[in-house]
Write an enzyme that holds these catalytic residues in place. Structure first.
Site, PDB file in Angstrom:
ATOM      1  N   HIS A 313       0.849  -1.190   0.000  1.00 41.08           N
ATOM      2  CA  HIS A 313       0.000   0.000   0.000  1.00 41.08           C
ATOM      3  C   HIS A 313       0.880   1.233   0.000  1.00 41.08           C
ATOM      4  CE1 HIS A 313      -3.179   2.804   1.131  1.00 41.08           C
ATOM      5  NE2 HIS A 313      -4.003   1.887   0.649  1.00 41.08           N
ATOM      6  N   ASP A 371      -7.821  -5.820   0.319  1.00 40.90           N
ATOM      7  CA  ASP A 371      -8.293  -6.686  -0.758  1.00 40.90           C
ATOM      8  C   ASP A 371      -7.839  -8.130  -0.627  1.00 40.90           C
ATOM      9  OD1 ASP A 371      -9.732  -4.752  -2.114  1.00 40.90           O
ATOM     10  OD2 ASP A 371      -7.911  -3.935  -2.990  1.00 40.90           O
TER      11      ASP A 371
END
Ligand code: CMC
Length: 436
Positions: A313, A371
């Protein structure tokens, strides 16, 4: 924002005069150097493609501390919201800044519930798509088309219009996503039912048929509601920044949110949930857990172009707090549905275990993101992989709307207009075609 006593000075090695810039402080998080006058004072721009060091706006909605792995909506930790609140309360919070009391919650629920039906004409628009179209292609079109169906709420200078369009977007997204699914299955559309919760209603529109009603399962409803909460906002991510930039031209909210849907589709952003499940299925088909080591070697080989989807991320350099909650939900749903031995969940846990011990991931601070587990939950619920990103869009709509509204409500907002470092040809004359 508060002016800091500290100032920033930019000096140049060629002896030209240094320039001083104000520094502002937020309530928490890094200070910002206000470089708005840089160009006027020096004739220079800053260069920051990918916005690695640029705060694009001031916002009071969502805060992320990437090193701590902390996510706050209006100051409330995501862990507390996920356990104590539902998606409607979370939406109210994001839009209004405070959690609703019981009367405010009932009123908000009522407003959303009574806007869930879409103009009957929209189904004819939807029917123009191929049945095998990707749901995100359809959603981009449908959300943009809402400006045509609901043009009576597109005056962005009118707060009442902004409120109605916000409610319409939040209320109608589940209906549109479910219609997109039904269309792909060749099944009749199921109309919303007002005595169900926001999430229960969505599940029914997805899975009921005119021949057989759908009994909402509490565990499934709660799990999907949590997925919605976890995806509701994430400060200035790519799709939210897209919504803000698009909206900064003064376009209507439906057009701005459609731009966000389009941006979300990409595999580096919302499309990662679909890509992650496809990745897990592919590893499973190639031998499952026994082949995890081989797959990880590919991921670490930059030449292969393979990434461990659902990992890494831009902001989190620690465990994404949403991934922890999602892993918990994953266990709950699989247990409730009698799928404890789900091979994809086992595979995902093994990939995570290996990655968290591998120096490649440790050195780069790559952790599971939201996710990584969300696809496994959705698959267990019966949602097809191709619809995962549309579910993300449904949930993120409230965040997009809250951020768009925050921008439009600020009297000082300006159209977003980045500049560039030009490296193309300098001025030259056109040569007539016969001589080229
Ligand atoms: N697998 C393997 N290597 C990775 C991964 C990954 N998933 N993510 C980052 N890296 C490596 C990357 O190759 C680079 O290595 P090096 O420094 O040797 O060149 C380093 O880690 C930094 O990566 P980056 O691409 O420069 O980082 P970024 O901040 O630009 O990208 C990201 C962030 C999320 C796009 C990226 O981590 C990624 O592609 N992850 C997979 C896709 C994904 O799961 N996306 C969902 C994000 S969370 C939900 C959402 O916000 O939509």
């Amino acid at each position: 924002m508060k002016l800091s006593e500290k100032k920033a000075t930019l000096s140049f090695s060629d002896g030209s005069n240094p320039v001083e810039f104000p520094v502002y402080q937020g309530t928490v998080g890094p200070d910002v150097v206000d470089i708005r006058k840089l160009y006027g004072q020096t004739g220079m721009f800053t260069y920051d493609p990918g916005f690695m060091s640029t705060a694009s706006c001031e916002s009071a909605i969502t805060y992320i501390d990437g090193d701590k792995g902390q996510l706050l909506y209006r100051g409330y930790p995501i862990e507390q919201l996920a356990v104590n609140c539902d998606f409607m309360e979370t939406s109210y919070l994001l839009l209004n800044g405070e959690l609703p009391n019981a009367a405010q919650k009932a009123d908000f629920n009522h407003q959303v519930t009574y806007h869930t039906m879409v103009n009957e004409q929209m189904q004819f628009f939807l029917r123009g798509f191929r049945r095998d179209a990707h749901p995100m292609a359809i959603m981009t079109g449908l959300v943009g088309a809402m400006a045509a169906f609901y043009h009576d709420s597109t005056d962005i200078t009118n707060p009442e219009h902004r409120h109605i369009s916000a409610i319409r977007l939040i209320a109608k997204m589940p209906t549109l996503v479910a219609m997109t699914y039904k269309y792909s299955q060749g099944q009749p559309f199921i109309y919303p039912q007002n005595d169900l919760s926001y999430t229960g209603n969505f599940l029914r529109m997805m899975f009921a048929t005119p021949c057989e009603d759908y009994k909402v399962n509490d565990v499934v409803e709660r799990a999907l509601d949590r997925i919605f909460i976890l995806h509701a906002d994430h400060e200035q991510n790519a799709s939210t920044s897209t919504v803000r930039l698009c909206g900064s031209s003064g376009t209507n909210p439906f057009a701005a949110i459609a731009a966000g849907v389009a941006c979300l589709w990409g595999p580096a952003h919302g499309g990662a949930n679909e890509a992650c499940l496809n990745m897990l299925e592919q590893i499973q088909a190639n031998g499952g857990i026994a082949k995890v080591g081989e797959f990880m070697e590919q991921v670490k080989d930059k030449e292969s172009g393979v990434r461990l989807m659902g990992f890494g991320h831009r902001v989190y350099k620690n465990y994404d707090p949403r991934a922890k909650l999602m892993q918990e939900t994953c266990k709950e749903v699989l247990t409730a549905l009698g799928l404890e031995n789900d091979p994809l969940f086992k595979l995902a846990m093994e990939l995570e275990r290996i990655a968290l011990e591998d120096p490649y991931f440790v050195e780069r601070k790559l952790y599971p993101n939201v996710d990584f587990y969300s696809g496994i939950v959705q698959r267990a619920i019966g949602i097809p992989t191709s619809l995962f990103t549309a579910i993300f869009a449904l949930a993120r709509t409230v965040g997009w709307v809250a951020q768009w509204n925050e921008m439009i409500s600020d009297p000082a907002y300006k159209i977003g207009r980045p500049r560039q470092l030009f490296t193309g040809d300098t001025a030259r004359d056109v040569v007539e075609i016969a001589k080229r």
